[in-house]
Design a protein around this motif. Structure first.
Motif, short mmCIF file in Angstrom:
data_model
loop_
_atom_site.label_atom_id
_atom_site.label_comp_id
_atom_site.label_asym_id
_atom_site.label_seq_id
_atom_site.Cartn_x
_atom_site.Cartn_y
_atom_site.Cartn_z
N TYR A 86 -33.86 -14.99 -27.49
CA TYR A 86 -34.92 -15.39 -26.86
C TYR A 86 -36.06 -13.96 -27.65
N CYS A 129 -40.75 -17.25 -27.66
CA CYS A 129 -41.53 -17.23 -26.41
C CYS A 129 -42.86 -16.71 -26.39
N VAL A 184 -38.07 -16.70 -19.40
CA VAL A 184 -37.57 -17.89 -20.15
C VAL A 184 -36.14 -18.13 -20.21
#
Lengths: 324, 122
Positions: free
Chosen positions: A226, A256, A275
């Motif tokens: 991420y 993200c 997230v």
């Protein structure tokens, strides 16, 4: 009776005597506290000679892999040369091979070393502008994969080293760097263990190295990356990471965006940490790598631990923004 | 056979099993989490391990003076009896979770009690 070498001097280590006792008994000052192999205050590193297994009890895998040990519980079976953890700051010369722009504020500097630098993807080096001024940068390259060292350097407002790298550095320049250090890297073993990588900004650099290193070394468990930024312009290597995800079923990449800019398809809205935790839930059994903004790293470390990741499985190199 | 408390609890293995459960509990306990909220979580976890080893009656070489010195900065920040009680409570809850028999938990609590005055700098 094994001999101990420390700072160029050699001391005899009696049978059943610990490295700590042998050194302090000779007037050498080594930090220590519990003297029972628990508090890890007397952490040292073996430069030559293998530390006995007992002396590595409770250490992180990455420390074990670099021959770190606890002096109080180390009873040497062979001659050892040992140092304190901060030693080993010898400088190395490197030639700038390439400079590419990754986004509006981050460049990738490729460095060539005459004698290949020994490092693991995800460790960091210090890059020196001159004799005294240096800054730490993570290695985004993978030894088995990349011919040159790769650093992602973000232009910090008024940053003396990053400003120099952005405006003055050019291919062919010779610079000084330190040895690679740090404990944020992939260790083989448990190839099925799920891995979570969370980074913000140029904190992607070590994670890009670690993810590719893990894949290279045959990791079979899921590897989920991420990368967070306030807006889409702050992300980079998006195409490369999407391509990597296409090639490897067990690798996924989620860009993200935490700001208001409406993300296009394929972007997740929110902070990378939030997230990731919303996607995955409990992190029991996961290996977690964190890099980037110090506040994010601190929060993420705590959240990863509280949601089940074991302390030993959480890797983060504390990156502090040096005063410009 | 007269095993020490440390042996009866399961020695090193028991400390390893307990340390993360305990650390999660104190970090989640609003009454005391600030005292444990260290930037360097690895170092903090190692400290918790040293504390549990001592509380379990295991090998340690901490003196009353070490306890005073080691906690003086926390006493300056307001560490008091209520915080001390909360830590012991979290430790007892950890041991219950690990199905340690009640009499042993009482022994651990009694051992902690012997350090109270030094920890609180009284």
């Amino acid at each position: 009776m094994p001999n101990l070498t420390f700072n160029g001097d050699t001391y005899a280590c009696a049978e059943n005597q610990s490295v700590l006792d042998a050194l302090t008994g000779n007037g050498v000052s080594i930090p220590s506290s519990c003297r029972n192999g628990i508090c890890q205050t007397c952490l040292m590193r073996s430069v030559s000679g293998t530390p006995p297994l007992d002396s590595q009890n409770g250490l992180k895998e990455t420390l074990k892999a670099q021959n770190y040990f606890l002096a109080c519980s180390c009873h040497p079976l062979e001659d050892m040369e040992v140092s304190l953890p901060d030693a080993g700051s010898a400088r190395i010369q490197a030639t700038v091979h390439s400079i590419e722009s990754l986004n509006h504020e981050i460049i990738c500097v490729g460095l060539h070393c005459e004698n290949p630098l020994e490092y693991r993807a995800g460790q960091f080096i210090n890059l020196f502008k001159d004799a005294t001024l240096g800054r730490s940068y993570s290695l985004a390259s993978v030894p088995a994969h990349d011919q040159h060292l790769k650093l992602h350097i973000r232009k910090v407002p008024d940053g003396r080293v990053s400003g120099w790298a952005h405006h003055n550095l050019k291919p062919g320049d010779v610079v000084e760097i330190s040895q690679a250090v740090g404990n944020c890297f992939y260790v083989p073993g448990h190839p099925e263990q799920p891995i979570l990588l969370i980074g913000t900004g140029s904190g992607l650099a070590p994670l890009y190295g670690i993810a590719r290193d893990a894949l290279e070394q045959g990791h079979t468990g899921p590897i989920r990356l991420y990368h967070g930024s306030r807006n889409p312009q702050g992300l980079y290597l998006v195409n490369e990471l999407c391509a990597l995800a296409d090639c490897h079923d067990n690798f996924s990449y989620t860009p993200c965006i935490s700001g208001d800019a409406m993300p296009a398809d394929g972007y997740a809205q929110g902070r990378a940490l939030d997230v990731a935790l919303a996607d995955i839930g409990k992190l029991t059994g996961w290996r977690v790598f964190l890099c980037g903004n110090p506040e994010m790293v601190k929060t993420a470390k705590k959240k990863a631990f509280l949601t089940g990741a074991a302390m030993k499985d959480i890797y983060a190199d504390a990156f502090t923004l040096a005063a410009a | 056979m007269n095993d020490t408390l440390f042996d009866k609890l399961g020695g090193d293995g028991a400390v390893n099993a307990a340390v993360e459960i305990f650390y999660r509990k104190v970090l989640s306990d609003d009454r005391i989490s600030d005292f444990f909220d260290d930037v360097d979580m690895d170092r903090q976890a190692a400290k918790q391990k040293a504390f549990l080893t001592m509380a379990f009656g295991g090998p340690n070489q901490y003196s009353g003076m070490d306890m005073r010195r080691g906690h003086a900065h926390l006493v300056a920040k307001g560490l008091n009896d209520a915080h001390f009680d909360a830590v012991v409570e979290n430790l007892a809850a950890t041991l219950q979770e690990l199905n340690v028999p009640q009499p042993y938990i009482a022994e651990v609590a009694a051992l902690c009690e012997t350090t109270r005055n030094d920890v609180l700098g009284k």
